[in-house]
Motif scaffolding. Sequence first.
Motif, PDB file in Angstrom:
ATOM      1  N   LYS A   1      12.987  15.661 -18.704  1.00 52.78           N
ATOM      2  CA  LYS A   1      14.080  14.802 -18.312  1.00 52.78           C
ATOM      3  C   LYS A   1      14.311  14.895 -16.901  1.00 52.78           C
ATOM      4  CE  LYS A   1      15.125  13.280 -22.506  1.00 52.78           C
ATOM      5  NZ  LYS A   1      15.020  11.948 -22.940  1.00 52.78           N
ATOM      6  N   LYS A   2      14.116  15.722 -16.095  1.00 49.78           N
ATOM      7  CA  LYS A   2      14.193  15.848 -14.844  1.00 49.78           C
ATOM      8  C   LYS A   2      13.237  15.008 -14.113  1.00 49.78           C
ATOM      9  CE  LYS A   2      13.973  19.124 -10.668  1.00 49.78           C
ATOM     10  NZ  LYS A   2      13.907  20.142 -10.154  1.00 49.78           N
ATOM     11  N   GLN A   3      12.147  14.944 -14.521  1.00 49.03           N
ATOM     12  CA  GLN A   3      10.999  14.045 -14.052  1.00 49.03           C
ATOM     13  C   GLN A   3      11.281  12.525 -14.366  1.00 49.03           C
ATOM     14  OE1 GLN A   3       6.970  14.648 -15.797  1.00 49.03           O
ATOM     15  NE2 GLN A   3       6.192  13.510 -13.972  1.00 49.03           N
ATOM     16  N   LEU A   4      11.712  12.383 -15.637  1.00 47.98           N
ATOM     17  CA  LEU A   4      11.898  11.235 -16.099  1.00 47.98           C
ATOM     18  C   LEU A   4      13.239  10.512 -15.275  1.00 47.98           C
ATOM     19  CD1 LEU A   4      11.997   8.897 -17.879  1.00 47.98           C
ATOM     20  CD2 LEU A   4      13.779  10.056 -19.460  1.00 47.98           C
TER      21      LEU A   4
ATOM     22  N   SER B   1      23.943  -1.470 -18.721  1.00 50.16           N
ATOM     23  CA  SER B   1      22.965  -1.404 -19.883  1.00 50.16           C
ATOM     24  C   SER B   1      22.439  -2.349 -20.695  1.00 50.16           C
ATOM     25  CB  SER B   1      23.831  -0.243 -20.814  1.00 50.16           C
ATOM     26  OG  SER B   1      24.789  -0.640 -21.222  1.00 50.16           O
ATOM     27  N   ALA B   2      23.547  -3.446 -20.638  1.00 53.43           N
ATOM     28  CA  ALA B   2      23.341  -4.821 -21.319  1.00 53.43           C
ATOM     29  C   ALA B   2      22.144  -5.665 -20.766  1.00 53.43           C
ATOM     30  CB  ALA B   2      24.554  -5.630 -21.408  1.00 53.43           C
ATOM     31  N   ASP B   3      21.742  -5.279 -19.286  1.00 50.51           N
ATOM     32  CA  ASP B   3      20.656  -6.148 -18.847  1.00 50.51           C
ATOM     33  C   ASP B   3      19.306  -5.776 -19.227  1.00 50.51           C
ATOM     34  OD1 ASP B   3      22.496  -7.542 -17.274  1.00 50.51           O
ATOM     35  OD2 ASP B   3      22.893  -5.758 -15.961  1.00 50.51           O
ATOM     36  N   PHE B   4      19.432  -4.842 -20.034  1.00 48.35           N
ATOM     37  CA  PHE B   4      17.897  -4.174 -20.419  1.00 48.35           C
ATOM     38  C   PHE B   4      17.823  -4.843 -22.014  1.00 48.35           C
ATOM     39  CE2 PHE B   4      19.004  -1.138 -17.149  1.00 48.35           C
ATOM     40  CZ  PHE B   4      17.955  -1.022 -16.654  1.00 48.35           C
ATOM     41  N   PRO B   5      16.415  -4.860 -22.306  1.00 51.26           N
ATOM     42  CA  PRO B   5      16.019  -5.225 -23.364  1.00 51.26           C
ATOM     43  C   PRO B   5      16.188  -4.138 -24.831  1.00 51.26           C
ATOM     44  CG  PRO B   5      14.160  -4.890 -22.357  1.00 51.26           C
ATOM     45  CD  PRO B   5      15.163  -4.763 -21.197  1.00 51.26           C
ATOM     46  N   TYR B   6      17.108  -3.420 -24.315  1.00 53.45           N
ATOM     47  CA  TYR B   6      17.300  -2.194 -25.531  1.00 53.45           C
ATOM     48  C   TYR B   6      18.636  -2.130 -25.673  1.00 53.45           C
ATOM     49  CZ  TYR B   6      12.870  -1.141 -23.282  1.00 53.45           C
ATOM     50  OH  TYR B   6      11.384  -1.366 -22.889  1.00 53.45           O
ATOM     51  N   ASP B   7      19.001  -1.428 -27.090  1.00 57.37           N
ATOM     52  CA  ASP B   7      20.232  -1.050 -27.331  1.00 57.37           C
ATOM     53  C   ASP B   7      20.264   0.157 -28.286  1.00 57.37           C
ATOM     54  OD1 ASP B   7      22.736  -0.858 -28.164  1.00 57.37           O
ATOM     55  OD2 ASP B   7      22.694  -2.857 -29.612  1.00 57.37           O
ATOM     56  N   GLN B   8      20.447   1.048 -28.023  1.00 56.67           N
ATOM     57  CA  GLN B   8      20.207   2.460 -28.814  1.00 56.67           C
ATOM     58  C   GLN B   8      18.967   2.526 -29.289  1.00 56.67           C
ATOM     59  OE1 GLN B   8      23.504   2.512 -31.420  1.00 56.67           O
ATOM     60  NE2 GLN B   8      24.965   2.468 -29.838  1.00 56.67           N
TER      61      GLN B   8
ATOM     62  N   LEU C   1      21.469   5.111 -20.885  1.00 53.09           N
ATOM     63  CA  LEU C   1      20.544   4.515 -21.587  1.00 53.09           C
ATOM     64  C   LEU C   1      19.085   4.770 -21.656  1.00 53.09           C
ATOM     65  CD1 LEU C   1      20.176   2.188 -24.004  1.00 53.09           C
ATOM     66  CD2 LEU C   1      19.893   0.733 -22.279  1.00 53.09           C
ATOM     67  N   LEU C   2      18.561   4.765 -20.337  1.00 51.30           N
ATOM     68  CA  LEU C   2      17.096   4.689 -19.994  1.00 51.30           C
ATOM     69  C   LEU C   2      16.746   6.269 -20.158  1.00 51.30           C
ATOM     70  CD1 LEU C   2      16.882   2.752 -16.462  1.00 51.30           C
ATOM     71  CD2 LEU C   2      16.209   2.149 -18.859  1.00 51.30           C
ATOM     72  N   MET C   3      17.541   7.276 -19.876  1.00 52.42           N
ATOM     73  CA  MET C   3      17.444   8.692 -20.022  1.00 52.42           C
ATOM     74  C   MET C   3      17.443   9.113 -21.514  1.00 52.42           C
ATOM     75  SD  MET C   3      17.030  10.344 -17.092  1.00 52.42           S
ATOM     76  CE  MET C   3      17.267  12.021 -17.783  1.00 52.42           C
ATOM     77  N   GLY C   4      18.229   8.121 -22.493  1.00 54.13           N
ATOM     78  CA  GLY C   4      17.958   8.578 -23.762  1.00 54.13           C
ATOM     79  C   GLY C   4      16.900   7.985 -24.551  1.00 54.13           C
ATOM     80  N   ARG C   5      16.066   7.059 -24.053  1.00 56.84           N
ATOM     81  CA  ARG C   5      15.080   6.449 -24.936  1.00 56.84           C
ATOM     82  C   ARG C   5      13.809   7.311 -24.904  1.00 56.84           C
ATOM     83  NH1 ARG C   5      14.532   1.634 -26.564  1.00 56.84           N
ATOM     84  NH2 ARG C   5      12.519   1.661 -26.240  1.00 56.84           N
ATOM     85  N   ASN C   6      13.005   7.209 -25.901  1.00 50.09           N
ATOM     86  CA  ASN C   6      11.899   7.651 -26.463  1.00 50.09           C
ATOM     87  C   ASN C   6      10.700   6.767 -25.620  1.00 50.09           C
ATOM     88  OD1 ASN C   6       9.805   9.349 -27.098  1.00 50.09           O
ATOM     89  ND2 ASN C   6       9.862   8.695 -29.309  1.00 50.09           N
ATOM     90  N   TRP C   7      10.286   6.998 -24.360  1.00 48.83           N
ATOM     91  CA  TRP C   7       9.259   6.002 -23.751  1.00 48.83           C
ATOM     92  C   TRP C   7       8.012   6.492 -24.122  1.00 48.83           C
ATOM     93  CZ3 TRP C   7      11.616   2.284 -21.137  1.00 48.83           C
ATOM     94  CH2 TRP C   7      13.042   2.442 -20.772  1.00 48.83           C
ATOM     95  N   LYS C   8       7.631   5.724 -25.113  1.00 48.75           N
ATOM     96  CA  LYS C   8       6.022   5.886 -25.767  1.00 48.75           C
ATOM     97  C   LYS C   8       5.048   5.339 -24.577  1.00 48.75           C
ATOM     98  CE  LYS C   8       7.273   5.723 -30.704  1.00 48.75           C
ATOM     99  NZ  LYS C   8       7.118   5.289 -31.882  1.00 48.75           N
ATOM    100  N   GLY C   9       5.592   4.305 -24.011  1.00 52.48           N
ATOM    101  CA  GLY C   9       4.477   3.809 -23.047  1.00 52.48           C
ATOM    102  C   GLY C   9       4.961   4.409 -21.675  1.00 52.48           C
TER     103      GLY C   9
END
Length: 316
Positions: free
Chosen positions: A167-170, A230-237, A199-207
């Motif tokens: 998470k620190k590196q993320l 957060s609403a500007d990203f193509p993600y929601d939880q 929102l970004l820190m909580g995602r599981n970034w497979k890519g």
Amino acid sequence: MNTLLREKCINLKAPLLITGETGTGKSRLAHDIYRQSSIHQEKFLTVHLATLKEDLLESELFGHKKGSFTGALENKSGYFQDVGTGTLFLDEIGELSLEAQKKLLYVMEEKKFTPVGGSASLDFRGRIIMATNRNLKQMVESGLFREDLYYRIKIFHLELSPLREDKKQLREIIQTLFNELKERHSSPYARLSNEAMELLMGRNWKGNIREIKNALEFALVMSPKNVIESADFPYDQNEVILPEEINALAGFPEDFHQSQELFEKVFLEAMLAKNGGKVNETARRLGISKTTLIQKARKYGINTLKMRAEAFDFAA
């Protein structure tokens, strides 16, 4: 990644191997090590081994003499000669054939190579950094990778963890990429809100890095405000919010690389529309060549002429 080993590798003369999942930043790390090294003023050449045809691989790496094979109309130097005393980055080392692996091992052991059709050996004076997302140990066990080469290059080995595990590196990667994109898109006042960062820190970034960069660029380009929410990203939880035209497609692929193409289509279409179908202007803003943008527009069936006409009608 072993931080102490990384520091020791900055001015390492022996071959360095970097491994990790696709998109974890292996190429980025190789560049960082080069820039911090004592030879940062020398050349840094990247060879994408997976893209080189097997019958031309030896010529590309070691060069050839005129007349050594059909099409060899003149003498040609290869990467191992061109890099001089600089750094040669061999990306996707796991894609090399066994015969090519044998020749690479010889260069590492003897510090010499011979151009195709040549008789005299040349000295290799640079350093080698390699990278792969493949499990080389398993490849050795399967007979796909030379055991002697494996043990030669695994001595100095940096393993990059997936960003979801650090998470620190993320957080550092997110901020670094965002700053780079702000500069590319001439948006110096843009910033991420606390909610967006959460929102970004909580995602599981497979890519990994590639996926993060795509998401940040999408939000930066599409948001009408300087503060990215957060609403500007193509993600929601952790769920992807897809544009209507993508939602309409049956069987949307879960595979990241397949989904990436659909994102790229929508993103490029939005950017071209924003710039009134102007290819030159859009390419400049995206930091890609005009030729690349034209090729991608054709690939995805994006009608730039129609966009220009519509923009002209609107202006009129």
